[in-house]
Motif scaffolding. Structure first.
Motif, PDB file in Angstrom:
ATOM      1  N   ASN A  30      -4.333   4.548  -1.698  1.00  0.00           N
ATOM      2  CA  ASN A  30      -3.199   4.397  -2.593  1.00  0.00           C
ATOM      3  C   ASN A  30      -3.246   2.519  -3.365  1.00  0.00           C
ATOM      4  N   PRO A  31      -2.740   2.543  -4.104  1.00  0.00           N
ATOM      5  CA  PRO A  31      -3.193   1.141  -5.405  1.00  0.00           C
ATOM      6  C   PRO A  31      -1.649   0.401  -4.492  1.00  0.00           C
ATOM      7  N   SER A  32      -0.725   0.783  -4.017  1.00  0.00           N
ATOM      8  CA  SER A  32       0.403  -0.178  -3.646  1.00  0.00           C
ATOM      9  C   SER A  32       0.214  -0.640  -2.562  1.00  0.00           C
ATOM     10  N   VAL A  33      -0.579   0.229  -1.749  1.00  0.00           N
ATOM     11  CA  VAL A  33      -1.165  -0.657  -0.336  1.00  0.00           C
ATOM     12  C   VAL A  33      -2.079  -1.874  -0.952  1.00  0.00           C
ATOM     13  N   LEU A  34      -2.806  -2.110  -1.847  1.00  0.00           N
ATOM     14  CA  LEU A  34      -3.884  -2.581  -2.334  1.00  0.00           C
ATOM     15  C   LEU A  34      -2.811  -4.059  -2.247  1.00  0.00           C
ATOM     16  N   LEU A  35      -1.934  -3.098  -3.475  1.00  0.00           N
ATOM     17  CA  LEU A  35      -1.371  -4.488  -3.796  1.00  0.00           C
ATOM     18  C   LEU A  35      -0.589  -5.564  -2.570  1.00  0.00           C
ATOM     19  N   ALA A  36       0.180  -5.024  -2.197  1.00  0.00           N
ATOM     20  CA  ALA A  36       0.831  -5.509  -1.288  1.00  0.00           C
ATOM     21  C   ALA A  36       0.106  -6.191  -0.152  1.00  0.00           C
ATOM     22  N   MET A  37      -0.651  -6.098   0.039  1.00  0.00           N
ATOM     23  CA  MET A  37      -1.952  -6.962   0.509  1.00  0.00           C
ATOM     24  C   MET A  37      -2.163  -8.033   0.295  1.00  0.00           C
ATOM     25  N   ASN A  38      -2.637  -8.025  -1.003  1.00  0.00           N
ATOM     26  CA  ASN A  38      -2.641  -9.008  -1.868  1.00  0.00           C
ATOM     27  C   ASN A  38      -1.820  -9.368  -1.621  1.00  0.00           C
ATOM     28  N   LEU A  39      -0.233  -9.499  -2.180  1.00  0.00           N
ATOM     29  CA  LEU A  39       0.093 -10.402  -2.747  1.00  0.00           C
ATOM     30  C   LEU A  39       0.734 -11.213  -0.629  1.00  0.00           C
ATOM     31  N   ALA A  40       0.150 -10.474   0.333  1.00  0.00           N
ATOM     32  CA  ALA A  40       0.926 -10.889   1.996  1.00  0.00           C
ATOM     33  C   ALA A  40      -0.223 -11.702   2.096  1.00  0.00           C
ATOM     34  N   GLY A  41      -1.644 -11.506   0.930  1.00  0.00           N
ATOM     35  CA  GLY A  41      -2.654 -12.300   1.916  1.00  0.00           C
ATOM     36  C   GLY A  41      -3.274 -11.854   2.712  1.00  0.00           C
ATOM     37  N   ALA A  42      -3.434 -10.730   2.922  1.00  0.00           N
ATOM     38  CA  ALA A  42      -4.261  -9.664   3.858  1.00  0.00           C
ATOM     39  C   ALA A  42      -4.929  -9.077   3.370  1.00  0.00           C
ATOM     40  N   THR A  43      -6.065 -10.173   2.618  1.00  0.00           N
ATOM     41  CA  THR A  43      -7.112 -10.140   1.387  1.00  0.00           C
ATOM     42  C   THR A  43      -8.444  -9.989   2.604  1.00  0.00           C
ATOM     43  N   HIS A  44      -8.450  -9.225   4.297  1.00  0.00           N
ATOM     44  CA  HIS A  44      -9.813  -9.293   4.900  1.00  0.00           C
ATOM     45  C   HIS A  44      -9.861  -8.107   6.139  1.00  0.00           C
ATOM     46  N   GLY A  45     -10.812  -7.699   5.934  1.00  0.00           N
ATOM     47  CA  GLY A  45     -10.878  -6.945   7.078  1.00  0.00           C
ATOM     48  C   GLY A  45     -11.640  -5.587   6.098  1.00  0.00           C
ATOM     49  N   TYR A  46     -12.004  -4.847   6.923  1.00  0.00           N
ATOM     50  CA  TYR A  46     -12.689  -3.387   6.582  1.00  0.00           C
ATOM     51  C   TYR A  46     -11.766  -1.942   5.669  1.00  0.00           C
ATOM     52  N   VAL A  47     -10.684  -2.760   5.568  1.00  0.00           N
ATOM     53  CA  VAL A  47      -9.431  -1.894   4.999  1.00  0.00           C
ATOM     54  C   VAL A  47      -9.101  -2.238   3.354  1.00  0.00           C
TER      55      VAL A  47
END
Length: 425
Positions: free
Chosen positions: A89-106
């Protein structure tokens, strides 16, 4: 020598802080560009603020903790929703990046699968809106959508988006939401040769300025805000944005903070956060609108993906990355100096810049912080810690001027040079 007010703020932060993170905890999806020889200090950056920025301990601290816990809870739920046997789901990746959650396996899995999915299916299976969303997700990951590589193949998503968008418009198969998403993606990659589509969206907004479809109109607001300075239709766009945003504000007043329904709040908040110049001088009661989000227990991953960006002060307009040069210098003893350039989403904080640098060069840019009610306080960089007895600390500069905000608050601009210098007070 730092001002007395700043020294007091530093000492207060040191007195109340507890170590919250160490070396190697942060990973980033971005590769730095224009990389230079790098060196940095110690463990983490210190956040400081001017006295006027400090919330009261009674109010600001509790509010900050509550907000942080909500963001972390929503991030956890969104990440848990990812199924490794389903399409990404690209929306999930987009939100993770904007929230700074750019670490981890997921995060890493999503990024790789989105590139693979784009290479395999974008040309044949995607609508224009899907291509646009993949572009936003890749941009926010500091990936070039013009050069997406997977499985030994490379594709350029920009001409694919333009072709699909034009075909859907000619066949009258495009929706307001999808066309707006397309315009936004093209605008963020600086492709502005779609003026007819921009005009059509603005006219559609004016025609249906009180439509119940809040999601579509909010996405249109984001697209037109981005396009505003790159079109000859500014008067038309201004009128459309003024009409729709004022309608959103009317709905909020009528429904005690709600705009549309709970699931449209994410995009509505993004729209209002980015368009204040178009409803000014009218004031937006942000607290009332955000209280609706705080009081709802979001479970649906798409709703979470849309509401997370405004909770961290971002919108889809911030998907396009910026490059920040970051350097660390110690001239007091055991001299070292290192510099690097890192890629981060627009409006990222200095702390996020530091985490990206640490992920890319952990042996150089490792740092530590302490948590205070006023934000993260950098205690060491490159293994070198400040010392109260020796009156040393890490001070941050932009173009040799001391920063007036801390690392958890300050947001560098594109190509800005941030310096961390080991200093005395």
């Amino acid at each position: 020598m730092p001002s007395m007010a700043y020294s007091i703020a530093v000492l207060l932060a040191l007195a109340s802080a507890t170590v919250t993170q160490g070396c190697g905890e942060c990973q980033s999806s971005c590769s730095g560009t224009a990389d230079r020889p790098v060196t940095l200090q110690g463990d983490e950056w210190m956040m400081h603020r001017a006295p006027g920025d400090l919330p009261s301990v009674a109010e600001g601290c509790q509010a900050t903790v509550t907000h942080h816990h909500l963001v972390q809870k929503l991030l956890h739920r969104m990440e848990k929703s990812v199924k490794f046997d389903e399409a990404p789901n690209p929306s999930v990746l987009l939100a993770m990046n904007l929230a700074g959650a750019t670490h981890g396996y997921v995060h890493n899995w999503l990024l790789q699968e989105i590139k693979r999915d784009a290479v395999e299916r974008a040309q044949t299976d995607f609508t224009s809106g899907q291509v646009a969303l993949y572009i936003l997700a890749l941009l926010s990951s500091c990936q070039d959508p013009r050069c997406v590589h997977a499985m030994g193949k490379t594709i350029n998503l920009i001409p694919i988006l333009k072709q699909k968008m034009n075909e859907e418009i000619s066949k009258n198969e495009i929706t307001l939401y999808r066309e707006s998403l397309d315009i936004l993606a093209l605008c963020l990659v600086k492709e502005y040769d779609n003026q007819d589509a921009v005009k059509a969206v603005a006219e559609e907004l004016l025609k249906h300025k009180s439509s119940p479809d809040v999601d579509s109109r909010a996405m249109a607001v984001l697209a037109l805000v981005c396009a505003y300075n790159h079109t000859g239709k500014q008067h038309l766009i201004h009128d459309a944005l003024k009409a729709v945003t004022n309608d959103f504000l009317d709905k909020q007043e009528e429904h005690n903070g709600m705009i549309g329904n709970i699931y449209s709040m994410g995009l509505a908040l993004q729209a209002l956060e980015t368009s204040s110049e178009f409803y000014a001088p009218r004031k937006w009661d942000r607290a009332q609108a955000f209280s609706v989000v705080y009081n709802h227990d979001y479970q649906q991953p798409m709703a979470i993906a849309q509401v997370l960006p405004p909770l961290v002060g971002k919108s889809y307009l911030n998907a396009a990355p910026i490059t920040v040069q970051f350097s660390i210098t110690n001239t007091l003893k055991n001299y070292f100096h290192y510099s690097t350039s890192v890629c981060v989403p627009d409006k990222s904080t200095l702390l996020q810049v530091m985490k990206v640098a640490r992920n890319e060069k952990p042996d150089i840019f490792c740092f530590k912080t302490k948590k205070t009610c006023w934000g993260p306080f950098v205690t060491s960089i490159h293994g070198l810690a400040g010392n109260e007895t020796e009156r040393t600390y890490w001070q941050f500069f932009s173009c040799w001027s001391p920063l007036q905000e801390g690392v958890g608050t300050y947001k560098p601009k594109n190509w800005e040079h941030i310096q961390a210098i080991f200093s005395t007070y």
